[in-house]
Design a protein around this motif. Structure first.
Motif, PDB file in Angstrom:
ATOM      1  N   ALA A 169      -5.549 -72.508 -65.048  1.00  0.00           N
ATOM      2  CA  ALA A 169      -4.889 -71.264 -64.414  1.00  0.00           C
ATOM      3  C   ALA A 169      -3.746 -71.466 -63.451  1.00  0.00           C
ATOM      4  CB  ALA A 169      -6.050 -70.220 -63.872  1.00  0.00           C
ATOM      5  N   PHE A 170      -3.005 -70.738 -63.393  1.00  0.00           N
ATOM      6  CA  PHE A 170      -1.879 -71.014 -62.259  1.00  0.00           C
ATOM      7  C   PHE A 170      -1.418 -69.583 -61.924  1.00  0.00           C
ATOM      8  CE2 PHE A 170       0.830 -71.315 -66.090  1.00  0.00           C
ATOM      9  CZ  PHE A 170       2.102 -70.518 -65.533  1.00  0.00           C
ATOM     10  N   LEU A 171      -1.006 -69.236 -60.606  1.00  0.00           N
ATOM     11  CA  LEU A 171      -0.327 -68.048 -60.267  1.00  0.00           C
ATOM     12  C   LEU A 171       0.772 -68.584 -59.260  1.00  0.00           C
ATOM     13  CD1 LEU A 171      -2.155 -64.991 -59.524  1.00  0.00           C
ATOM     14  CD2 LEU A 171      -1.016 -66.095 -57.576  1.00  0.00           C
ATOM     15  N   THR A 172       1.688 -67.726 -59.454  1.00  0.00           N
ATOM     16  CA  THR A 172       3.054 -67.932 -58.523  1.00  0.00           C
ATOM     17  C   THR A 172       2.523 -67.331 -57.090  1.00  0.00           C
ATOM     18  OG1 THR A 172       4.538 -67.782 -60.362  1.00  0.00           O
ATOM     19  CG2 THR A 172       5.340 -67.385 -58.309  1.00  0.00           C
ATOM     20  N   ASP A 205       7.408 -67.944 -85.287  1.00  0.00           N
ATOM     21  CA  ASP A 205       6.781 -66.975 -84.209  1.00  0.00           C
ATOM     22  C   ASP A 205       5.977 -67.700 -83.423  1.00  0.00           C
ATOM     23  OD1 ASP A 205       5.031 -67.752 -86.375  1.00  0.00           O
ATOM     24  OD2 ASP A 205       4.146 -66.059 -86.733  1.00  0.00           O
ATOM     25  N   VAL A 206       5.981 -68.844 -83.000  1.00  0.00           N
ATOM     26  CA  VAL A 206       4.900 -69.323 -82.105  1.00  0.00           C
ATOM     27  C   VAL A 206       5.491 -69.236 -80.689  1.00  0.00           C
ATOM     28  CG1 VAL A 206       3.801 -70.872 -83.628  1.00  0.00           C
ATOM     29  CG2 VAL A 206       5.809 -71.694 -82.405  1.00  0.00           C
ATOM     30  N   ASP A 207       6.968 -69.182 -80.324  1.00  0.00           N
ATOM     31  CA  ASP A 207       7.327 -69.199 -79.086  1.00  0.00           C
ATOM     32  C   ASP A 207       6.944 -67.881 -78.249  1.00  0.00           C
ATOM     33  OD1 ASP A 207       8.991 -71.482 -78.634  1.00  0.00           O
ATOM     34  OD2 ASP A 207      10.045 -70.632 -80.346  1.00  0.00           O
ATOM     35  N   ARG A 208       6.471 -67.997 -76.875  1.00  0.00           N
ATOM     36  CA  ARG A 208       6.237 -67.112 -76.104  1.00  0.00           C
ATOM     37  C   ARG A 208       6.843 -67.423 -74.781  1.00  0.00           C
ATOM     38  NH1 ARG A 208       4.788 -65.665 -80.418  1.00  0.00           N
ATOM     39  NH2 ARG A 208       3.089 -64.809 -81.120  1.00  0.00           N
ATOM     40  N   GLU A 209       7.204 -66.430 -74.007  1.00  0.00           N
ATOM     41  CA  GLU A 209       7.974 -66.457 -72.787  1.00  0.00           C
ATOM     42  C   GLU A 209       7.712 -65.367 -71.768  1.00  0.00           C
ATOM     43  OE1 GLU A 209      12.535 -65.427 -71.426  1.00  0.00           O
ATOM     44  OE2 GLU A 209      12.271 -66.939 -73.158  1.00  0.00           O
ATOM     45  N   ARG A 210       7.211 -65.819 -70.506  1.00  0.00           N
ATOM     46  CA  ARG A 210       6.811 -64.826 -69.490  1.00  0.00           C
ATOM     47  C   ARG A 210       7.491 -65.177 -68.066  1.00  0.00           C
ATOM     48  NH1 ARG A 210       0.777 -64.518 -69.791  1.00  0.00           N
ATOM     49  NH2 ARG A 210       1.000 -65.022 -71.955  1.00  0.00           N
ATOM     50  N   GLU A 211       7.875 -64.372 -67.566  1.00  0.00           N
ATOM     51  CA  GLU A 211       8.215 -64.452 -65.997  1.00  0.00           C
ATOM     52  C   GLU A 211       7.110 -64.054 -65.164  1.00  0.00           C
ATOM     53  OE1 GLU A 211      12.467 -63.228 -64.283  1.00  0.00           O
ATOM     54  OE2 GLU A 211      11.043 -61.581 -63.675  1.00  0.00           O
ATOM     55  N   LEU A 212       6.601 -64.894 -64.116  1.00  0.00           N
ATOM     56  CA  LEU A 212       5.760 -64.729 -63.170  1.00  0.00           C
ATOM     57  C   LEU A 212       6.038 -64.701 -61.812  1.00  0.00           C
ATOM     58  CD1 LEU A 212       3.412 -67.419 -65.077  1.00  0.00           C
ATOM     59  CD2 LEU A 212       3.295 -64.774 -64.927  1.00  0.00           C
ATOM     60  N   THR A 213       6.487 -63.467 -61.356  1.00  0.00           N
ATOM     61  CA  THR A 213       6.540 -63.186 -59.974  1.00  0.00           C
ATOM     62  C   THR A 213       5.453 -63.462 -58.945  1.00  0.00           C
ATOM     63  OG1 THR A 213       6.454 -61.022 -60.143  1.00  0.00           O
ATOM     64  CG2 THR A 213       8.715 -61.676 -60.702  1.00  0.00           C
ATOM     65  N   THR A 214       5.820 -63.241 -57.536  1.00  0.00           N
ATOM     66  CA  THR A 214       4.922 -63.540 -56.505  1.00  0.00           C
ATOM     67  C   THR A 214       3.471 -62.640 -56.888  1.00  0.00           C
ATOM     68  OG1 THR A 214       6.530 -64.179 -54.959  1.00  0.00           O
ATOM     69  CG2 THR A 214       4.303 -63.407 -54.283  1.00  0.00           C
ATOM     70  N   GLY A 215       2.481 -63.360 -56.967  1.00  0.00           N
ATOM     71  CA  GLY A 215       1.217 -62.662 -57.408  1.00  0.00           C
ATOM     72  C   GLY A 215       0.643 -62.565 -58.752  1.00  0.00           C
ATOM     73  N   GLU A 216       1.606 -63.173 -59.749  1.00  0.00           N
ATOM     74  CA  GLU A 216       1.230 -63.001 -61.165  1.00  0.00           C
ATOM     75  C   GLU A 216       1.061 -64.192 -61.570  1.00  0.00           C
ATOM     76  OE1 GLU A 216       3.889 -59.557 -63.153  1.00  0.00           O
ATOM     77  OE2 GLU A 216       5.028 -61.393 -62.577  1.00  0.00           O
ATOM     78  N   GLY A 217       0.172 -64.609 -62.495  1.00  0.00           N
ATOM     79  CA  GLY A 217      -0.458 -65.704 -63.009  1.00  0.00           C
ATOM     80  C   GLY A 217      -1.091 -65.599 -64.297  1.00  0.00           C
ATOM     81  N   ARG A 218      -1.576 -66.699 -64.699  1.00  0.00           N
ATOM     82  CA  ARG A 218      -2.464 -66.789 -66.083  1.00  0.00           C
ATOM     83  C   ARG A 218      -3.488 -67.535 -66.243  1.00  0.00           C
ATOM     84  NH1 ARG A 218       0.318 -68.589 -71.327  1.00  0.00           N
ATOM     85  NH2 ARG A 218      -1.754 -68.082 -71.701  1.00  0.00           N
ATOM     86  N   THR A 236       9.762 -67.012 -58.158  1.00  0.00           N
ATOM     87  CA  THR A 236       9.439 -66.551 -59.537  1.00  0.00           C
ATOM     88  C   THR A 236       9.440 -67.587 -60.337  1.00  0.00           C
ATOM     89  OG1 THR A 236      10.427 -64.523 -59.381  1.00  0.00           O
ATOM     90  CG2 THR A 236      10.461 -65.291 -61.456  1.00  0.00           C
ATOM     91  N   LEU A 237       8.481 -67.903 -61.403  1.00  0.00           N
ATOM     92  CA  LEU A 237       8.542 -69.022 -62.210  1.00  0.00           C
ATOM     93  C   LEU A 237       8.369 -68.454 -63.768  1.00  0.00           C
ATOM     94  CD1 LEU A 237       5.714 -71.060 -60.577  1.00  0.00           C
ATOM     95  CD2 LEU A 237       7.962 -71.781 -60.656  1.00  0.00           C
ATOM     96  N   LYS A 238       8.870 -69.103 -64.599  1.00  0.00           N
ATOM     97  CA  LYS A 238       9.158 -68.934 -66.070  1.00  0.00           C
ATOM     98  C   LYS A 238       8.246 -69.845 -66.730  1.00  0.00           C
ATOM     99  CE  LYS A 238      12.194 -68.733 -70.122  1.00  0.00           C
ATOM    100  NZ  LYS A 238      13.628 -68.957 -70.458  1.00  0.00           N
ATOM    101  N   GLU A 239       7.221 -69.357 -67.573  1.00  0.00           N
ATOM    102  CA  GLU A 239       6.574 -70.127 -68.537  1.00  0.00           C
ATOM    103  C   GLU A 239       7.036 -69.761 -69.929  1.00  0.00           C
ATOM    104  OE1 GLU A 239       2.019 -71.035 -69.785  1.00  0.00           O
ATOM    105  OE2 GLU A 239       2.537 -69.008 -69.694  1.00  0.00           O
ATOM    106  N   VAL A 251       0.120 -72.030 -57.332  1.00  0.00           N
ATOM    107  CA  VAL A 251      -1.246 -72.694 -57.163  1.00  0.00           C
ATOM    108  C   VAL A 251      -2.061 -72.849 -58.868  1.00  0.00           C
ATOM    109  CG1 VAL A 251      -3.518 -72.532 -56.214  1.00  0.00           C
ATOM    110  CG2 VAL A 251      -1.682 -71.512 -55.052  1.00  0.00           C
ATOM    111  N   HIS A 252      -2.323 -74.110 -58.912  1.00  0.00           N
ATOM    112  CA  HIS A 252      -2.983 -74.450 -60.228  1.00  0.00           C
ATOM    113  C   HIS A 252      -4.428 -74.727 -60.029  1.00  0.00           C
ATOM    114  CE1 HIS A 252       1.052 -74.593 -61.949  1.00  0.00           C
ATOM    115  NE2 HIS A 252       1.402 -74.744 -60.684  1.00  0.00           N
TER     116      HIS A 252
END
Length: 185
Positions: free
Chosen positions: A88-91, A118-131, A95-98, A153-154
């Motif tokens: 897991a990681f969180l900004t 169809d396999v590409d995914r893109e997400r923007e992770l601003t402060t407080g967002e993670g996955r 802002t980070l882009k994954e 943080v990872h």
């Protein structure tokens, strides 16, 4: 550039003590990175370099590996995975882009793969967002800001046995190298 480890935050210490009895799940790692990123004093203590990433190793829950990472403007990881580790990681700031692949890749026995459209995914992770993510998750993380640092943080479990690095040209993913812990510690 790396920096010397600091003492773990109180959130990291408490989480580590309670999770020692079992392997942490990806959801538990996400909860840990969320609590740790909320520690403003810890996040502010990371020295930021204008040219290279900086990092501090943290004590993760249940024997996991954890890192606080500083990202100068325009930096990124390149395409990689974390082998059999969940993570897991969180900004924590900025802002980070994954960019990631929504496909399960074979783990061994290949050097080049052609990806479907169809396999590409893109997400923007601003402060407080993670996955959180599962084993063999292939992605790249970028700070695309031309002026602002980002901090994240990872956490990974089990501690990273290896990182496989890839190059990507269009729909072709190529395995370039395999790094072991001694290469980055």
């Amino acid at each position: 550039m790396s920096v010397a480890p600091s003492a773990p935050s109180s959130a990291a210490s408490a989480s580590s003590a309670s999770a020692r009895s079992s392997a942490p799940t990806a959801a538990e790692l996400l909860a840990f990175v969320r609590r740790t990123a909320a520690d403003a004093e810890l996040v502010a203590s990371l020295p930021l370099d204008p040219e290279g990433r900086t990092w501090v190793r943290l004590q993760g829950p249940g024997g996991s590996e954890a890192w606080l990472i500083g990202w100068p403007p325009g930096t990124g990881t390149g395409w990689h995975d974390h082998a059999e580790s969940v993570g897991a990681f969180l900004t924590a700031a900025g802002t980070l882009k994954e960019n990631s692949l929504a496909a399960r890749l074979p783990t061994d026995g290949w050097k080049t793969l052609e990806l479907s459209d169809d396999v590409d995914r893109e997400r923007e992770l601003t402060t407080g967002e993670g996955r959180a993510f599962g084993q063999n998750h292939v992605h790249e993380v970028l700070n695309e800001s031309p002026t602002e640092h980002a901090v994240s943080v990872h956490a990974y479990y089990p501690p990273l046995p290896q990182i496989r690095r890839y190059s990507r040209t269009g729909d072709v993913l190529r395995l370039e190298s395999v790094e072991r812990p001694e290469d980055w510690q």
